[in-house]
Design an enzyme around this catalytic site. Structure first.
Site, PDB file in Angstrom:
ATOM      1  N   LYS A 126     -12.678  69.124  12.144  1.00  0.00           N
ATOM      2  CA  LYS A 126     -13.653  68.087  11.800  1.00  0.00           C
ATOM      3  C   LYS A 126     -14.075  68.241  10.341  1.00  0.00           C
ATOM      4  CE  LYS A 126     -17.111  67.881  14.606  1.00  0.00           C
ATOM      5  NZ  LYS A 126     -18.213  68.494  15.397  1.00  0.00           N
TER       6      LYS A 126
ATOM      7  N   LYS B 143     -18.940  75.991  14.755  1.00  0.00           N
ATOM      8  CA  LYS B 143     -19.794  75.476  13.686  1.00  0.00           C
ATOM      9  C   LYS B 143     -20.870  76.514  13.365  1.00  0.00           C
ATOM     10  CE  LYS B 143     -21.411  71.226  14.105  1.00  0.00           C
ATOM     11  NZ  LYS B 143     -22.255  70.072  14.543  1.00  0.00           N
TER      12      LYS B 143
END
Length: 238
Positions: free
Chosen positions: A95, A38
């Site tokens: 995700k 991320k």
């Protein structure tokens, strides 16, 4: 990519968000169960470039589970493309932000782009629509998480009451989805959130130097989170 098997764990697993391969190696060495790629400088679900994610997967080398954020695509048409690009890096899970406004067809197309590997992320600041859980399951998603959109220091427990968190985890379990709770968590949040029995507890800022998600991971803090979760497992076995 190795097959993903997720039996119900005796305690939640530790998800640590990382921004590069060096942080991934640190998280693995410190005992993380899942390394989550991320970009912490780009909001709650900032996606890293695919080449950085590939480097993270290579550095992890199958030692732990991996995931990567596909971001918050601008419009439904971009959703599947972003998911597909991140799935191509070899991560175990992808995700992506989801919302109640998206149609079942859009959700199903996104899930097909990362077959049996897509995790939908809902935001705690929004009205928590528990009916999204069965919709995600029916669309082919593998899991669902709650996170906080605004990284201003307000924690997950500041935004959602324990009964809502428990209901979310229970809904995921009843529909066969992996569950995760995240959102400016600190190590001291572990016991209360683990009591809901989610599959994962997700951390970034609380495990970084000075508690700032934009700073580097602090191995001491990562190890403290690992130990907090392992202590729960020991108590359960006693």
């Amino acid at each position: 990519m190795r097959p993903v098997s997720e039996p119900t764990p005796p305690r939640p697993r530790l998800l640590v968000s990382v921004r590069d391969a060096d942080e991934a190696a640190l998280a693995c060495a410190s005992g993380a169960d899942l390394v989550d790629a991320k970009d912490p400088a780009n909001g709650a679900l900032g996606a890293l470039p695919v080449e950085v994610v590939r480097a993270i997967v290579a550095r992890v080398g199958g030692r732990v589970t991996t995931s990567a954020v596909a971001g918050e695509p601008d419009g439904d048409e971009a959703l599947a493309a972003c998911v597909s690009a991140m799935a191509g890096t070899g991560v175990d899970y992808v995700k992506v932000a989801v919302s109640a406004e998206q149609s079942d067809a859009v959700l199903a197309t996104a899930a097909e782009a990362a077959r049996d590997r897509l995790v939908g992320v809902l935001f705690a600041e929004d009205e928590l629509a528990l009916d999204m859980v069965p919709r995600l399951a029916a669309s082919g998603f593998r899991g669902a998480m709650i996170d906080t959109r605004a990284k201003t220091g307000r924690r997950l427990s500041d935004l959602l009451a324990p009964d809502r968190l428990a209901a979310f985890v229970a809904a995921c379990r009843s529909h066969g989805l992996i569950s995760g709770l995240a959102g400016s968590l600190r190590v001291e949040d572990v016991p209360a959130l683990a009591a809901h029995e989610p599959g994962y507890l997700g951390f970034r800022g609380g495990l970084c130097q000075d508690g700032d998600r934009r700073n580097a991971l602090d191995p001491v803090r990562v190890s403290a989170a690992v130990q907090a979760l392992r202590a729960l497992g020991r108590r359960d076995a006693a």
